[in-house]
Design a protein around this motif. Structure first.
Motif, PDB file in Angstrom:
ATOM      1  N   GLN A 148       2.049   2.317  10.572  1.00  0.00           N
ATOM      2  CA  GLN A 148       3.035   1.451   9.930  1.00  0.00           C
ATOM      3  C   GLN A 148       2.375   0.166   9.430  1.00  0.00           C
ATOM      4  OE1 GLN A 148       5.835   1.200  13.173  1.00  0.00           O
ATOM      5  NE2 GLN A 148       7.154   2.788  12.316  1.00  0.00           N
ATOM      6  N   THR A 149       1.474  -0.390  10.210  1.00  0.00           N
ATOM      7  CA  THR A 149       0.756  -1.602   9.806  1.00  0.00           C
ATOM      8  C   THR A 149      -0.089  -1.329   8.567  1.00  0.00           C
ATOM      9  OG1 THR A 149       0.703  -2.376  12.093  1.00  0.00           O
ATOM     10  CG2 THR A 149      -0.884  -3.363  10.574  1.00  0.00           C
ATOM     11  N   MET A 150      -0.758  -0.182   8.544  1.00  0.00           N
ATOM     12  CA  MET A 150      -1.572   0.180   7.387  1.00  0.00           C
ATOM     13  C   MET A 150      -0.690   0.358   6.149  1.00  0.00           C
ATOM     14  SD  MET A 150      -4.437   2.733   9.014  1.00  0.00           S
ATOM     15  CE  MET A 150      -4.928   3.270   7.400  1.00  0.00           C
ATOM     16  N   ASN A 151       0.454   1.007   6.310  1.00  0.00           N
ATOM     17  CA  ASN A 151       1.372   1.188   5.185  1.00  0.00           C
ATOM     18  C   ASN A 151       1.838  -0.152   4.635  1.00  0.00           C
ATOM     19  OD1 ASN A 151       1.245   3.985   5.162  1.00  0.00           O
ATOM     20  ND2 ASN A 151       2.986   4.228   6.522  1.00  0.00           N
ATOM     21  N   GLU A 152       2.157  -1.077   5.525  1.00  0.00           N
ATOM     22  CA  GLU A 152       2.581  -2.406   5.088  1.00  0.00           C
ATOM     23  C   GLU A 152       1.450  -3.117   4.343  1.00  0.00           C
ATOM     24  OE1 GLU A 152       3.914  -4.353   8.647  1.00  0.00           O
ATOM     25  OE2 GLU A 152       5.642  -3.022   8.863  1.00  0.00           O
TER      26      GLU A 152
END
Length: 182
Positions: free
Chosen positions: A33-37
């Motif tokens: 999720q952090t990478m997607n953000e």
């Protein structure tokens, strides 16, 4: 109680492994999720950099047309037409460029939202399953400890019976020996 220590230790280690695996899985989802953000956040800078590249190319074409205009007397009208055509094409390109980035960003964000929702549902289901597994595991541990304690009690009883029997055999042997000696 001494019989149950290895059993309870093994069960505690198994539960700790289950809990650690669950936490590791949840942390990997959080990292995704952090990478997607971060990817979504990078869209604006990517768009800006590409826009500047397109605008720089447009400026270079204008400079080239300026050189043509200054080196060829009487070409001003033709160069102005070419400049207008170039500007029209670049305006179209920049407009499409902005729309493409907006569409890509929107689609990516929708995909992330769907992924996040699915991940959330999956984690909830996993939490429920791990809770049920842990409960069943604790019940199995309790049953195993009960069996080990019963086995230990029976072993102690048998050991006392063997000791009593040995004492009786020793008494009989001593009496027999005393009778033979007498």
């Amino acid at each position: 109680m001494a019989y149950t220590t290895p059993i309870t230790t093994a069960f505690e280690m198994q539960r700790a492994t289950i809990e650690q695996s669950q936490k590791a899985f949840e942390q990997s989802l959080e990292m995704q999720q952090t990478m997607n953000e971060a990817i979504v956040d990078s869209f604006d800078s990517q768009e800006s950099a590409q826009r500047r590249g397109v605008e720089l190319t447009q400026t270079m074409v204008h400079s080239y047309l300026d050189v043509i205009e200054s080196s060829m007397p009487g070409a001003a009208g033709t160069v102005d037409e070419m400049r207008a055509a170039v500007d029209e094409q670049y305006d179209f390109l920049l407009e499409n460029h902005a729309e493409v980035f907006e569409t890509v960003a929107d689609e990516y964000e929708e995909g992330i939202d769907a992924y996040d929702e699915l991940s959330h549902d999956y984690v909830e289901a996993l939490d429920e399953q791990v809770a049920m597994l842990t409960e069943a595991h604790e019940e199995l541990e309790a049953q195993s400890v009960d069996v080990a304690e019963q086995w230990g009690d029976q072993l102690e009883t048998l050991q006392h019976q063997v000791e009593d029997l040995q004492d009786q055999v020793s008494d009989v042997q001593e009496r027999a020996a005393a009778a033979v000696d007498a």
